[in-house]
Design a protein around this motif. Sequence first.
Motif, PDB file in Angstrom:
ATOM      1  N   LYS A 190      38.521   7.076   1.926  1.00  0.00           N
ATOM      2  CA  LYS A 190      39.485   8.060   2.336  1.00  0.00           C
ATOM      3  C   LYS A 190      40.290   7.548   3.492  1.00  0.00           C
ATOM      4  O   LYS A 190      39.792   6.908   4.169  1.00  0.00           O
ATOM      5  CB  LYS A 190      38.649   9.229   2.524  1.00  0.00           C
ATOM      6  N   VAL A 191      41.624   7.761   3.618  1.00  0.00           N
ATOM      7  CA  VAL A 191      42.459   7.162   4.564  1.00  0.00           C
ATOM      8  C   VAL A 191      42.526   8.368   5.626  1.00  0.00           C
ATOM      9  O   VAL A 191      43.478   8.996   5.686  1.00  0.00           O
ATOM     10  CB  VAL A 191      43.889   6.863   4.113  1.00  0.00           C
ATOM     11  N   ASP A 192      41.949   8.487   6.601  1.00  0.00           N
ATOM     12  CA  ASP A 192      41.747   9.598   7.499  1.00  0.00           C
ATOM     13  C   ASP A 192      42.751   9.129   8.634  1.00  0.00           C
ATOM     14  O   ASP A 192      42.929   9.958   9.887  1.00  0.00           O
ATOM     15  CB  ASP A 192      40.417   9.753   8.127  1.00  0.00           C
ATOM     16  N   ILE A 193      43.658   8.026   8.685  1.00  0.00           N
ATOM     17  CA  ILE A 193      44.505   7.886   9.998  1.00  0.00           C
ATOM     18  C   ILE A 193      45.866   8.262   9.436  1.00  0.00           C
ATOM     19  O   ILE A 193      46.721   7.957  10.308  1.00  0.00           O
ATOM     20  CB  ILE A 193      44.273   6.449  10.296  1.00  0.00           C
ATOM     21  N   ILE A 194      45.964   9.124   8.583  1.00  0.00           N
ATOM     22  CA  ILE A 194      47.374   9.413   7.996  1.00  0.00           C
ATOM     23  C   ILE A 194      47.695  10.613   8.751  1.00  0.00           C
ATOM     24  O   ILE A 194      46.904  11.135   9.426  1.00  0.00           O
ATOM     25  CB  ILE A 194      47.654   9.594   6.517  1.00  0.00           C
ATOM     26  N   ASN A 195      49.091  10.987   8.728  1.00  0.00           N
ATOM     27  CA  ASN A 195      49.554  12.035   9.782  1.00  0.00           C
ATOM     28  C   ASN A 195      49.676  13.316   8.510  1.00  0.00           C
ATOM     29  O   ASN A 195      50.450  13.182   7.854  1.00  0.00           O
ATOM     30  CB  ASN A 195      50.678  11.844  10.369  1.00  0.00           C
ATOM     31  N   PRO A 196      48.796  14.308   8.617  1.00  0.00           N
ATOM     32  CA  PRO A 196      48.871  15.488   7.611  1.00  0.00           C
ATOM     33  C   PRO A 196      50.392  16.319   7.727  1.00  0.00           C
ATOM     34  O   PRO A 196      50.659  17.009   6.777  1.00  0.00           O
ATOM     35  CB  PRO A 196      47.689  16.468   8.200  1.00  0.00           C
ATOM     36  N   ASP A 197      50.900  16.133   8.885  1.00  0.00           N
ATOM     37  CA  ASP A 197      52.237  16.610   9.185  1.00  0.00           C
ATOM     38  C   ASP A 197      53.284  16.062   7.995  1.00  0.00           C
ATOM     39  O   ASP A 197      53.980  16.859   7.675  1.00  0.00           O
ATOM     40  CB  ASP A 197      52.855  16.563  10.574  1.00  0.00           C
ATOM     41  N   ILE A 198      53.108  14.902   7.731  1.00  0.00           N
ATOM     42  CA  ILE A 198      53.908  14.093   6.652  1.00  0.00           C
ATOM     43  C   ILE A 198      53.737  14.810   5.517  1.00  0.00           C
ATOM     44  O   ILE A 198      54.808  15.052   4.724  1.00  0.00           O
ATOM     45  CB  ILE A 198      53.474  13.063   6.689  1.00  0.00           C
ATOM     46  N   ILE A 199      52.615  15.035   4.809  1.00  0.00           N
ATOM     47  CA  ILE A 199      52.359  15.738   3.561  1.00  0.00           C
ATOM     48  C   ILE A 199      52.833  17.158   3.692  1.00  0.00           C
ATOM     49  O   ILE A 199      53.538  17.366   2.584  1.00  0.00           O
ATOM     50  CB  ILE A 199      50.751  15.810   3.192  1.00  0.00           C
ATOM     51  N   ARG A 200      52.666  17.735   4.888  1.00  0.00           N
ATOM     52  CA  ARG A 200      53.141  19.345   4.834  1.00  0.00           C
ATOM     53  C   ARG A 200      54.926  19.259   4.954  1.00  0.00           C
ATOM     54  O   ARG A 200      55.176  20.125   4.088  1.00  0.00           O
ATOM     55  CB  ARG A 200      52.606  20.075   6.280  1.00  0.00           C
ATOM     56  N   GLU A 201      55.452  18.094   5.556  1.00  0.00           N
ATOM     57  CA  GLU A 201      56.911  18.171   5.472  1.00  0.00           C
ATOM     58  C   GLU A 201      57.338  18.088   4.207  1.00  0.00           C
ATOM     59  O   GLU A 201      58.305  18.420   3.780  1.00  0.00           O
ATOM     60  CB  GLU A 201      57.225  17.238   6.564  1.00  0.00           C
ATOM     61  N   LEU A 202      56.670  17.056   3.636  1.00  0.00           N
ATOM     62  CA  LEU A 202      56.978  16.471   2.082  1.00  0.00           C
ATOM     63  C   LEU A 202      56.845  17.794   1.116  1.00  0.00           C
ATOM     64  O   LEU A 202      57.871  18.093   0.219  1.00  0.00           O
ATOM     65  CB  LEU A 202      56.241  15.387   1.628  1.00  0.00           C
ATOM     66  N   ALA A 203      55.829  18.621   1.280  1.00  0.00           N
ATOM     67  CA  ALA A 203      55.615  19.686   0.425  1.00  0.00           C
ATOM     68  C   ALA A 203      56.778  20.858   0.905  1.00  0.00           C
ATOM     69  O   ALA A 203      57.007  21.640  -0.175  1.00  0.00           O
ATOM     70  CB  ALA A 203      54.224  20.314   0.737  1.00  0.00           C
ATOM     71  N   THR A 204      56.966  20.951   1.909  1.00  0.00           N
ATOM     72  CA  THR A 204      58.112  21.836   2.111  1.00  0.00           C
ATOM     73  C   THR A 204      59.407  21.432   1.684  1.00  0.00           C
ATOM     74  O   THR A 204      60.353  22.335   0.981  1.00  0.00           O
ATOM     75  CB  THR A 204      58.251  21.991   3.856  1.00  0.00           C
TER      76      THR A 204
END
Length: 377
Positions: free
Chosen positions: A5-19
Motif C-alpha cells: 500500500k502506498v500510504d504517502i499519496i495525498n487523498p485530496d488528489i483522489i477526492r479532487e479527481l472524483a469531483t
Amino acid sequence: MGSVKVDIINPDIIRELATRFPEDAEKARKKYKSFDKWLRGEDFPTYNQLVELSKIFNVPFGDFFLERLPEIEFPISHYRTFKRGSFQPSRNLKDAVLHAQKVKNWAREILIEFGHERLPFAGKYKDNFDVEAVVNELKNLFDVKEGLNAMSRWVDAFNYLVDRAEEKGIIVIKSSYIENTRRVLDVKEFRGFVLYDDIAPVVFINNKDSISAKIFTLIHEVVHVLIGQSASFDLEELRPADVEVEKFCDKCTAEFLVPEMELRKIYKPDIELEELAKHFKVSRVVILRRLLDLGFIGEKTYSQKLRDLYVYENKYEEETKKKGGDYYTNIVNYWSRRFLRLMIEAVNSGIILHTDLLDITKLSFEKIEKLISEGYL
C-alpha cells in the motif's frame, strides 16, 4: 512492490479527481470496493491499484503525490458562435489538443532533420486580411479553380481536399474519439481546431460531424494556417464567432466553397436549397447564409428557413454511415496519413528508431506492417 500500500499519496488528489470526473470515479468505485475509503483517507491503494487509477482518470502517476492537481490552461483560443461567458474545455478536447501537439512537435523535428524549411503559405496573410487574395491562395493550395461542383459526391470532395492539404504540408487528423472509442468527441463543443506551425501545421477535424460541415471546417482551419493563428471553434450553425478574425476566415471559406459569381449564374428564386447544397458540396445552412449575405433573401426569410433546417445536419454519404468504420482506416485518420508516412520515412532514414515509432503511436510492429502492405498509407 505491486501489492504494497502506498500510504504517502495525498487523498485530496483522489477526492479532487472524483469531483472533476464523476464518471471515472464511478468506474473506479465499481472496480475497487475500497475506493470510498481511499477518498476518506481511511485506507490507501497499492502500487498496482494506483497505476490503474492513473489510467482510469487519465492523469500522470506522479499527480497522486502532489499537494493539489495542476491547472492545465487551454493552449489556444476557442471561438464560440453564440455562447457567452468563460469557456471550460472538456478533458476530451484538452487531450485532443495534446494529441495534436505531440503530432506537430514530432513532425516538426523530423522535417527539420530532413532539411525542410517553412511552408511558403504558412502565415503568409498574417498582416494582409484580403479575402480575394486568400481565396486565390486556397484555390492554388487545393488545385481547385471553379469550386467543388465537378465532384459527384460530398465524400469525394472532402477526401480530395484532405489529400491536397496533406500533399502541400498540412497534417490533417480526422477523429471522432480521443485515445479510445469510448471517449467520443462532442461536435457541439468543437467542430475542429488548428495548431499553427510554419513547418508542420496540424488541423483536427471532429469526425462525428456531417460530411458537409467537415468540408467547411477544413477550409476554415486552413485559412487559419494562412493567417498564422491557432484556434478551436464550435462554428454553431456553421457561423463564426463575433470577432474580426473569425468573420474574415468565414468570408474566405464561404467564397471558396460557394463562389459569388457561380452562385449568381445558377440561382433562381424557386431553386431548392438542397439542389444548391449538392451542387457546391456544402450544407444547406451555408447556402442559406450565403444567399442572405449576397442579398438574394432578406433577414425574415433567412430566419424562417433557418428554423426549418437542422442545426447539425446528419446527412452522410452511404460510405460514411458504416458504424465504427474500418479499424485501420481509423488508425490512419487518428494519426493522419502524412504523419505516419513521415514517421516511417524517418525510421527508414535512421532519424528515429523503429521502437520510437511504436512507442509514439502505441501500434504494434504487425499493425504498422499491415498499414504499409495493404495500402492504407
